[in-house]
Write a protein that holds these residues in place. Sequence first.
Motif, PDB file in Angstrom:
ATOM      1  N   TRP A  45       0.844  -1.190   0.000  1.00  0.00           N
ATOM      2  CA  TRP A  45       0.000   0.000   0.000  1.00  0.00           C
ATOM      3  C   TRP A  45       0.881   1.242   0.000  1.00  0.00           C
ATOM      4  CZ3 TRP A  45      -5.156  -0.490  -0.632  1.00  0.00           C
ATOM      5  CH2 TRP A  45      -5.707  -1.750  -0.389  1.00  0.00           C
ATOM      6  N   TYR A  46       0.598   2.180  -0.919  1.00  0.00           N
ATOM      7  CA  TYR A  46       1.253   3.483  -0.859  1.00  0.00           C
ATOM      8  C   TYR A  46       0.713   4.217   0.359  1.00  0.00           C
ATOM      9  CZ  TYR A  46       2.842   2.976  -5.708  1.00  0.00           C
ATOM     10  OH  TYR A  46       3.446   2.537  -6.855  1.00  0.00           O
ATOM     11  N   ASP A  47       1.603   4.891   1.081  1.00  0.00           N
ATOM     12  CA  ASP A  47       1.237   5.733   2.223  1.00  0.00           C
ATOM     13  C   ASP A  47       2.173   6.939   2.150  1.00  0.00           C
ATOM     14  OD1 ASP A  47       0.510   6.917   4.587  1.00  0.00           O
ATOM     15  OD2 ASP A  47       1.021   5.207   5.858  1.00  0.00           O
ATOM     16  N   GLN A  48       1.796   7.901   1.345  1.00  0.00           N
ATOM     17  CA  GLN A  48       2.675   9.010   0.963  1.00  0.00           C
ATOM     18  C   GLN A  48       2.529  10.208   1.886  1.00  0.00           C
ATOM     19  OE1 GLN A  48       2.255   7.882  -3.747  1.00  0.00           O
ATOM     20  NE2 GLN A  48       1.084   9.583  -2.998  1.00  0.00           N
ATOM     21  N   ASP A  49       3.614  10.948   2.021  1.00  0.00           N
ATOM     22  CA  ASP A  49       3.618  12.167   2.828  1.00  0.00           C
ATOM     23  C   ASP A  49       3.013  13.354   2.088  1.00  0.00           C
ATOM     24  OD1 ASP A  49       4.856  10.901   4.969  1.00  0.00           O
ATOM     25  OD2 ASP A  49       6.865  11.343   4.203  1.00  0.00           O
ATOM     26  N   GLU A  50       2.772  13.209   0.808  1.00  0.00           N
ATOM     27  CA  GLU A  50       2.251  14.321   0.000  1.00  0.00           C
ATOM     28  C   GLU A  50       0.920  13.935  -0.642  1.00  0.00           C
ATOM     29  OE1 GLU A  50       5.590  14.808  -2.613  1.00  0.00           O
ATOM     30  OE2 GLU A  50       5.517  12.731  -3.183  1.00  0.00           O
ATOM     31  N   LEU A  63      -8.001   1.542  -8.905  1.00  0.00           N
ATOM     32  CA  LEU A  63      -7.262   1.836  -7.679  1.00  0.00           C
ATOM     33  C   LEU A  63      -8.030   1.245  -6.509  1.00  0.00           C
ATOM     34  CD1 LEU A  63      -6.341   5.598  -8.198  1.00  0.00           C
ATOM     35  CD2 LEU A  63      -4.953   3.592  -8.718  1.00  0.00           C
ATOM     36  N   GLU A  64      -7.304   0.831  -5.490  1.00  0.00           N
ATOM     37  CA  GLU A  64      -7.912   0.381  -4.252  1.00  0.00           C
ATOM     38  C   GLU A  64      -7.476   1.326  -3.140  1.00  0.00           C
ATOM     39  OE1 GLU A  64      -8.520  -4.365  -4.427  1.00  0.00           O
ATOM     40  OE2 GLU A  64      -6.470  -3.703  -4.006  1.00  0.00           O
ATOM     41  N   PHE A  65      -8.406   1.635  -2.253  1.00  0.00           N
ATOM     42  CA  PHE A  65      -8.144   2.494  -1.107  1.00  0.00           C
ATOM     43  C   PHE A  65      -8.483   1.719   0.164  1.00  0.00           C
ATOM     44  CE2 PHE A  65      -8.831   5.245  -4.661  1.00  0.00           C
ATOM     45  CZ  PHE A  65      -7.842   6.198  -4.512  1.00  0.00           C
ATOM     46  N   LYS A  66      -7.586   1.803   1.152  1.00  0.00           N
ATOM     47  CA  LYS A  66      -7.774   1.066   2.397  1.00  0.00           C
ATOM     48  C   LYS A  66      -8.052   2.043   3.519  1.00  0.00           C
ATOM     49  CE  LYS A  66      -5.574  -2.475   5.188  1.00  0.00           C
ATOM     50  NZ  LYS A  66      -4.372  -3.286   5.363  1.00  0.00           N
ATOM     51  N   GLU A  67      -9.183   1.833   4.178  1.00  0.00           N
ATOM     52  CA  GLU A  67      -9.552   2.605   5.359  1.00  0.00           C
ATOM     53  C   GLU A  67      -9.906   1.615   6.446  1.00  0.00           C
ATOM     54  OE1 GLU A  67     -12.634   5.419   4.485  1.00  0.00           O
ATOM     55  OE2 GLU A  67     -11.610   6.130   2.699  1.00  0.00           O
ATOM     56  N   GLU A  68      -9.078   1.554   7.471  1.00  0.00           N
ATOM     57  CA  GLU A  68      -9.213   0.567   8.539  1.00  0.00           C
ATOM     58  C   GLU A  68      -9.234  -0.827   7.918  1.00  0.00           C
ATOM     59  OE1 GLU A  68     -12.386   1.741  11.178  1.00  0.00           O
ATOM     60  OE2 GLU A  68     -11.684   3.804  11.176  1.00  0.00           O
ATOM     61  N   ASP A  69     -10.313  -1.588   8.070  1.00  0.00           N
ATOM     62  CA  ASP A  69     -10.369  -2.945   7.522  1.00  0.00           C
ATOM     63  C   ASP A  69     -11.137  -3.019   6.202  1.00  0.00           C
ATOM     64  OD1 ASP A  69      -8.913  -3.944   9.632  1.00  0.00           O
ATOM     65  OD2 ASP A  69     -10.686  -4.403  10.835  1.00  0.00           O
ATOM     66  N   LYS A  70     -11.533  -1.876   5.675  1.00  0.00           N
ATOM     67  CA  LYS A  70     -12.326  -1.856   4.443  1.00  0.00           C
ATOM     68  C   LYS A  70     -11.449  -1.466   3.257  1.00  0.00           C
ATOM     69  CE  LYS A  70     -16.478  -0.428   6.872  1.00  0.00           C
ATOM     70  NZ  LYS A  70     -17.482   0.622   7.031  1.00  0.00           N
ATOM     71  N   LYS A  89      -4.033   5.313   2.306  1.00  0.00           N
ATOM     72  CA  LYS A  89      -3.416   4.099   1.765  1.00  0.00           C
ATOM     73  C   LYS A  89      -4.128   3.698   0.473  1.00  0.00           C
ATOM     74  CE  LYS A  89      -1.633   2.404   6.081  1.00  0.00           C
ATOM     75  NZ  LYS A  89      -1.558   1.323   7.044  1.00  0.00           N
ATOM     76  N   HIS A  90      -3.309   3.476  -0.565  1.00  0.00           N
ATOM     77  CA  HIS A  90      -3.867   3.120  -1.860  1.00  0.00           C
ATOM     78  C   HIS A  90      -2.899   2.248  -2.639  1.00  0.00           C
ATOM     79  CE1 HIS A  90      -1.485   6.725  -2.649  1.00  0.00           C
ATOM     80  NE2 HIS A  90      -1.413   6.351  -3.926  1.00  0.00           N
ATOM     81  N   ARG A  91      -3.423   1.600  -3.656  1.00  0.00           N
ATOM     82  CA  ARG A  91      -2.615   0.735  -4.512  1.00  0.00           C
ATOM     83  C   ARG A  91      -3.276   0.638  -5.880  1.00  0.00           C
ATOM     84  NH1 ARG A  91      -3.908  -4.604  -4.997  1.00  0.00           N
ATOM     85  NH2 ARG A  91      -1.721  -5.228  -4.843  1.00  0.00           N
ATOM     86  N   VAL A  92      -2.504   0.184  -6.865  1.00  0.00           N
ATOM     87  CA  VAL A  92      -3.021  -0.028  -8.213  1.00  0.00           C
ATOM     88  C   VAL A  92      -3.386  -1.505  -8.334  1.00  0.00           C
ATOM     89  CG1 VAL A  92      -2.539   0.094 -10.675  1.00  0.00           C
ATOM     90  CG2 VAL A  92      -1.588   1.823  -9.134  1.00  0.00           C
ATOM     91  N   LYS A  93      -4.667  -1.777  -8.517  1.00  0.00           N
ATOM     92  CA  LYS A  93      -5.142  -3.154  -8.644  1.00  0.00           C
ATOM     93  C   LYS A  93      -5.073  -3.640 -10.094  1.00  0.00           C
ATOM     94  CE  LYS A  93      -9.031  -6.219  -7.841  1.00  0.00           C
ATOM     95  NZ  LYS A  93     -10.397  -6.354  -7.347  1.00  0.00           N
ATOM     96  N   TYR A  94      -5.299  -2.707 -11.052  1.00  0.00           N
ATOM     97  CA  TYR A  94      -5.401  -3.120 -12.453  1.00  0.00           C
ATOM     98  C   TYR A  94      -4.992  -1.980 -13.370  1.00  0.00           C
ATOM     99  CZ  TYR A  94      -7.695  -3.838 -16.966  1.00  0.00           C
ATOM    100  OH  TYR A  94      -7.954  -3.941 -18.296  1.00  0.00           O
ATOM    101  N   THR A  95      -4.244  -2.303 -14.408  1.00  0.00           N
ATOM    102  CA  THR A  95      -4.071  -1.424 -15.569  1.00  0.00           C
ATOM    103  C   THR A  95      -4.221  -2.297 -16.809  1.00  0.00           C
ATOM    104  OG1 THR A  95      -1.637  -1.642 -15.660  1.00  0.00           O
ATOM    105  CG2 THR A  95      -2.545   0.213 -14.384  1.00  0.00           C
ATOM    106  N   ASP A  96      -4.688  -1.703 -17.874  1.00  0.00           N
ATOM    107  CA  ASP A  96      -4.974  -2.397 -19.125  1.00  0.00           C
ATOM    108  C   ASP A  96      -3.707  -3.051 -19.682  1.00  0.00           C
ATOM    109  OD1 ASP A  96      -5.971  -3.234 -21.580  1.00  0.00           O
ATOM    110  OD2 ASP A  96      -6.816  -1.289 -22.104  1.00  0.00           O
ATOM    111  N   THR A  97      -3.806  -4.311 -20.080  1.00  0.00           N
ATOM    112  CA  THR A  97      -2.659  -5.015 -20.656  1.00  0.00           C
ATOM    113  C   THR A  97      -2.599  -4.876 -22.171  1.00  0.00           C
ATOM    114  OG1 THR A  97      -3.948  -7.059 -20.744  1.00  0.00           O
ATOM    115  CG2 THR A  97      -2.548  -6.726 -18.807  1.00  0.00           C
TER     116      THR A  97
END
Length: 108
Positions: A45-50, A63-70, A89-97
Amino acid sequence: MEKHSILNDIDLNSKEEIFSDLLKNKNVRIERIVSTGQTSPKDFWYDQDENEFVLLLEGEAILEFKEEDKVKEVKLNKNDYIDIKAHVKHRVKYTDTNNPTIWLAVFY
Protein backbone atom coordinates in the motif's frame (compact mmCIF):
# COMPACT_ATOMS: atom_id res chain seq x y z
CA MET A 1 11.41 27.73 -23.59
CA GLU A 2 10.67 24.38 -25.19
CA LYS A 3 7.35 22.83 -26.12
CA HIS A 4 6.72 19.15 -25.33
CA SER A 5 3.94 16.62 -25.85
CA ILE A 6 2.96 14.37 -22.97
CA LEU A 7 2.12 11.54 -25.38
CA ASN A 8 5.46 11.57 -27.24
CA ASP A 9 8.40 9.24 -26.63
CA ILE A 10 6.40 6.45 -25.01
CA ASP A 11 7.88 2.95 -25.20
CA LEU A 12 4.81 0.80 -25.82
CA ASN A 13 6.86 -2.40 -25.65
CA SER A 14 8.31 -1.84 -22.19
CA LYS A 15 7.80 -4.62 -19.67
CA GLU A 16 8.35 -2.11 -16.87
CA GLU A 17 6.22 0.78 -15.70
CA ILE A 18 7.82 4.06 -16.83
CA PHE A 19 8.00 7.10 -14.52
CA SER A 20 9.09 10.44 -16.03
CA ASP A 21 9.37 13.70 -14.09
CA LEU A 22 7.95 16.52 -16.21
CA LEU A 23 8.48 19.23 -13.60
CA LYS A 24 9.98 19.15 -10.14
CA ASN A 25 10.67 21.82 -7.56
CA LYS A 26 10.43 22.17 -3.77
CA ASN A 27 6.62 22.59 -3.83
CA VAL A 28 5.35 20.32 -6.59
CA ARG A 29 6.33 17.35 -8.75
CA ILE A 30 4.52 16.50 -11.99
CA GLU A 31 5.09 13.02 -13.30
CA ARG A 32 3.98 11.01 -16.32
CA ILE A 33 3.48 7.32 -15.61
CA VAL A 34 3.01 4.75 -18.36
CA SER A 35 1.62 1.39 -17.27
CA THR A 36 1.17 -1.63 -19.52
CA GLY A 37 -0.52 -4.10 -17.21
CA GLN A 38 1.57 -3.38 -14.12
CA THR A 39 -0.07 -3.38 -10.69
CA SER A 40 1.07 -2.83 -7.12
CA PRO A 41 2.68 -5.84 -5.42
CA LYS A 42 0.36 -8.02 -3.36
CA ASP A 43 -0.27 -6.55 0.12
CA PHE A 44 1.65 -3.34 -0.77
CA TRP A 45 0.00 0.00 0.00
CA TYR A 46 1.25 3.48 -0.86
CA ASP A 47 1.24 5.73 2.22
CA GLN A 48 2.68 9.01 0.96
CA ASP A 49 3.62 12.17 2.83
CA GLU A 50 2.25 14.32 0.00
CA ASN A 51 -1.09 14.73 -1.77
CA GLU A 52 -1.38 13.22 -5.26
CA PHE A 53 -3.71 14.47 -7.98
CA VAL A 54 -4.02 11.83 -10.71
CA LEU A 55 -5.50 12.33 -14.21
CA LEU A 56 -5.84 9.34 -16.53
CA LEU A 57 -4.93 10.51 -20.03
CA GLU A 58 -5.26 7.13 -21.76
CA GLY A 59 -6.34 3.61 -20.84
CA GLU A 60 -8.09 2.40 -17.74
CA ALA A 61 -7.15 1.44 -14.21
CA ILE A 62 -8.58 0.32 -10.90
CA LEU A 63 -7.26 1.84 -7.68
CA GLU A 64 -7.91 0.38 -4.25
CA PHE A 65 -8.14 2.49 -1.11
CA LYS A 66 -7.77 1.07 2.40
CA GLU A 67 -9.55 2.61 5.36
CA GLU A 68 -9.21 0.57 8.54
CA ASP A 69 -10.37 -2.94 7.52
CA LYS A 70 -12.33 -1.86 4.44
CA VAL A 71 -11.05 -1.73 0.86
CA LYS A 72 -12.82 0.43 -1.71
CA GLU A 73 -12.24 0.14 -5.47
CA VAL A 74 -12.35 3.11 -7.83
CA LYS A 75 -12.30 2.47 -11.58
CA LEU A 76 -10.69 5.21 -13.68
CA ASN A 77 -11.26 5.62 -17.40
CA LYS A 78 -9.69 8.06 -19.85
CA ASN A 79 -10.13 11.67 -18.63
CA ASP A 80 -11.09 10.66 -15.07
CA TYR A 81 -9.18 12.18 -12.18
CA ILE A 82 -8.90 11.73 -8.45
CA ASP A 83 -7.21 13.67 -5.66
CA ILE A 84 -5.56 11.37 -3.12
CA LYS A 85 -4.79 13.06 0.18
CA ALA A 86 -1.55 12.42 2.03
CA HIS A 87 -1.43 9.16 4.03
CA VAL A 88 -4.51 7.68 2.38
CA LYS A 89 -3.42 4.10 1.76
CA HIS A 90 -3.87 3.12 -1.86
CA ARG A 91 -2.61 0.73 -4.51
CA VAL A 92 -3.02 -0.03 -8.21
CA LYS A 93 -5.14 -3.15 -8.64
CA TYR A 94 -5.40 -3.12 -12.45
CA THR A 95 -4.07 -1.42 -15.57
CA ASP A 96 -4.97 -2.40 -19.12
CA THR A 97 -2.66 -5.02 -20.66
CA ASN A 98 -3.74 -4.35 -24.26
CA ASN A 99 -3.32 -0.57 -24.37
CA PRO A 100 -1.05 1.73 -22.37
CA THR A 101 -2.46 3.46 -19.34
CA ILE A 102 -1.01 6.95 -19.23
CA TRP A 103 -1.25 8.85 -15.96
CA LEU A 104 -0.47 12.46 -15.14
CA ALA A 105 0.36 12.64 -11.43
CA VAL A 106 0.80 15.91 -9.57
CA PHE A 107 2.37 15.57 -6.11
CA TYR A 108 1.88 18.59 -3.87
